[in-house]
Design a protein around this motif. Structure first.
Motif, PDB file in Angstrom:
ATOM      1  N   HIS A 115     -48.773 -23.805  21.062  1.00  8.45           N
ATOM      2  CA  HIS A 115     -47.970 -23.065  20.271  1.00  8.45           C
ATOM      3  C   HIS A 115     -46.878 -22.026  20.743  1.00  8.45           C
ATOM      4  CE1 HIS A 115     -49.889 -19.075  21.237  1.00  8.45           C
ATOM      5  NE2 HIS A 115     -51.034 -19.768  21.151  1.00  8.45           N
ATOM      6  N   ASP A 142     -51.113 -16.840  27.084  1.00  8.10           N
ATOM      7  CA  ASP A 142     -51.302 -17.296  25.751  1.00  8.10           C
ATOM      8  C   ASP A 142     -50.061 -17.128  25.438  1.00  8.10           C
ATOM      9  OD1 ASP A 142     -52.053 -17.602  23.148  1.00  8.10           O
ATOM     10  OD2 ASP A 142     -53.010 -15.985  23.065  1.00  8.10           O
ATOM     11  N   ASN A 143     -48.931 -18.174  25.290  1.00  9.70           N
ATOM     12  CA  ASN A 143     -49.229 -19.430  25.348  1.00  9.70           C
ATOM     13  C   ASN A 143     -48.502 -20.274  26.465  1.00  9.70           C
ATOM     14  OD1 ASN A 143     -50.833 -21.645  25.398  1.00  9.70           O
ATOM     15  ND2 ASN A 143     -50.105 -22.403  23.742  1.00  9.70           N
ATOM     16  N   GLU A 176     -48.693 -19.802  15.299  1.00  7.27           N
ATOM     17  CA  GLU A 176     -50.195 -19.971  15.589  1.00  7.27           C
ATOM     18  C   GLU A 176     -50.665 -18.470  15.301  1.00  7.27           C
ATOM     19  OE1 GLU A 176     -54.109 -19.656  17.628  1.00  7.27           O
ATOM     20  OE2 GLU A 176     -52.172 -18.513  18.158  1.00  7.27           O
ATOM     21  N   GLU A 177     -50.007 -17.485  15.919  1.00  9.34           N
ATOM     22  CA  GLU A 177     -50.818 -16.401  15.924  1.00  9.34           C
ATOM     23  C   GLU A 177     -50.539 -15.485  14.570  1.00  9.34           C
ATOM     24  OE1 GLU A 177     -52.374 -15.335  18.578  1.00  9.34           O
ATOM     25  OE2 GLU A 177     -51.367 -16.114  20.165  1.00  9.34           O
ATOM     26  N   ASP A 203     -54.162 -24.187  24.446  1.00  6.38           N
ATOM     27  CA  ASP A 203     -54.091 -22.854  24.173  1.00  6.38           C
ATOM     28  C   ASP A 203     -54.613 -21.878  25.339  1.00  6.38           C
ATOM     29  OD1 ASP A 203     -53.640 -20.421  23.070  1.00  6.38           O
ATOM     30  OD2 ASP A 203     -54.582 -20.806  20.952  1.00  6.38           O
TER      31      ASP A 203
HETATM   32 ZN    ZN Z   1     -52.710 -18.682  21.691  1.00  6.87          ZN
END
Ligand code: ZN
Length: 428
Positions: A115, A142-143, A176-177, A203
């Motif tokens: 992501h 991350d990430n 994604e977050e 990830d």
């Molecule tokens: Zn992540």
């Protein structure tokens, strides 16, 4: 291992249909020789000898702000790097960047994803600083680690001229977050549909775990509105913040079981106009998670009852009720379905074989990741780290140590090739 291979052949001949566990076994055995294949060895060597390149990509990408819904600039940078590998690269309608390494069989695809987005707002300072062996910056692990891993594996396969059996998709995905709500992965799974045979999500850092179980979660937004007014002259009118506090105190006293593990978080509060105003609006964002979806439903109901009770308390206690009352609602702002990878899946066999090849042991984990989407739809998927060590995710002190990163990258590559297969196997 000729004896073992022969045994499998005998079993295969004796069986009218291939069961999934046998397919997994066959692939796992094939995987043992995968790391010995000359082109694969060349790609693995490339990973060993180009760690500085990989770290440089990580720093470069981490320093481009990419809050969820604002990933374009970072996506563009990823697109340029993937294009430089000679891969056809395109951006889909939601902003995912996808590079394709065509396989001999283009009807089936496997995906390696990472992501793009971070939890940090646009103007967060993200200059990567070095502290000894550590790189420190929000989003570095991350990430940043996952994206760097994605690019390193793509480049290594390109340099070694590896042609897979199934087409490999390298996807840098959006959303994604948090409130991104896995929208990038949802679009990818939608687009490739039945062609998609396996998804490996990168990830963060580490090589010690594999996420095979998708943790279900739900995100809710509580909104309470009222007439608003002056703190002194309108004192006694119902106050949305008071109502939220009354309701929240009730909610946080809700008992949740330790097993199945169930959690809640009051994560973000917004509202009010000034210290001397009775606010006309307040919002609260709440994250609910559980190993058992029934517990999430129970928590959702509890949240609704507690907020309703908090609003009622505030109205009952208001001295001035003639000039408007409180209204409230709860909006669902995110929902991540649960799911689980079968123990006899080809993907898990490939991961286990990759672990064996690099002398690693993984523990199985349950977590909420991009893998939730394919897993909930019955598509094989895992989420793993891309090597090295990291910590402080989602904090301004987030850090990453590249030491040992090559092990993680090899693990990723061998797992990926384990599920894609090599086209050259057929011609040799
Ligand atoms: Zn992540």
């Amino acid at each position: 291992m000729p004896v073992k291979r022969m045994a499998v052949c005998v079993i295969l001949l004796a069986m009218p249909m291939r069961s999934p566990s046998l397919t997994a076994k066959v692939r796992a055995i094939r995987q043992n020789s995968l790391a010995e294949h000359p082109q694969v060895r060349e790609a693995l060597d490339w990973l060993d000898h180009n760690l500085d390149w990989t770290t440089a990509q990580q720093i470069r990408l981490t320093e481009i702000p990419a809050p969820s819904f604002q990933e374009e600039k970072r996506a563009q940078a990823v697109k340029e790097i993937l294009s430089a590998e000679g891969l056809p690269v395109y951006t889909d309608k939601v902003g995912n960047v996808i590079g394709e390494l065509r396989g001999a069989d283009d009807k089936e695809v496997v995906m390696l994803s990472a992501h793009l987005d971070t939890v940090f707002p646009e103007h967060t300072a993200i200059n990567v600083r070095r502290e000894g062996d550590r790189l420190v910056a929000p989003g570095i692990s991350d990430n940043g680690t996952g994206l760097a891993g994605l690019l390193a594996v793509a480049r290594a396969l390109h340099v070694a001229k590896i042609r897979p059996e199934r087409t490999i998709l390298f996807a840098a995905n959006v959303g994604e977050e948090g409130e991104g709500n896995l929208r990038g992965m949802r679009a990818l799974v939608d687009e490739y549909g039945k062609r998609l045979k396996a998804v490996i999500v990168l990830d963060g850092s580490g090589i010690d775990y594999v996420t095979t179980k998708a943790l279900a979660s739900r995100r809710e937004e509580v909104v309470i509105t009222g007439p608003g007014g002056h703190s002194w002259s309108d004192f006694g009118m119902p106050n949305p913040i008071n109502a939220l506090v009354r309701g929240s105190v009730r909610f946080i006293n809700t008992k949740v079981p330790a097993s199945p593990r169930t959690t809640f978080n009051l994560g973000q509060v917004e509202g009010g106009t000034s210290v001397n105003s009775i606010p006309y609006e307040v919002t609260l964002k709440v994250d609910l998670r559980s190993e058992d979806e029934d517990e999430i439903v129970r928590l959702e109901n509890a949240l609704r009852e507690c907020i309703a009770a908090g609003v009622k308390d505030e109205m009952d206690n208001a001295r001035e009720r003639t000039r408007g009352k409180l209204e409230w609602k709860i909006n669902l702002i995110g929902s991540r379905p649960g799911g689980e990878l079968a123990g006899n899946s080809a993907l898990l066999a490939a991961l286990n074989a990759a672990d064996d090849a690099i002398g690693n042991k993984s523990r199985n984990e349950r977590s909420s990741t991009d893998a939730n989407i394919p897993l909930s739809m019955g598509i094989e998927a895992i989420s793993i780290g891309a090597g090295g060590n990291g910590g402080g995710a989602h904090s301004l002190q987030e850090w990453y140590e590249p030491m040992g990163r090559e092990q993680g990258l090899k693990r990723v590559m061998l797992t990926l090739l384990g599920v894609s297969g090599l086209a050259t196997e057929k011609t040799q």
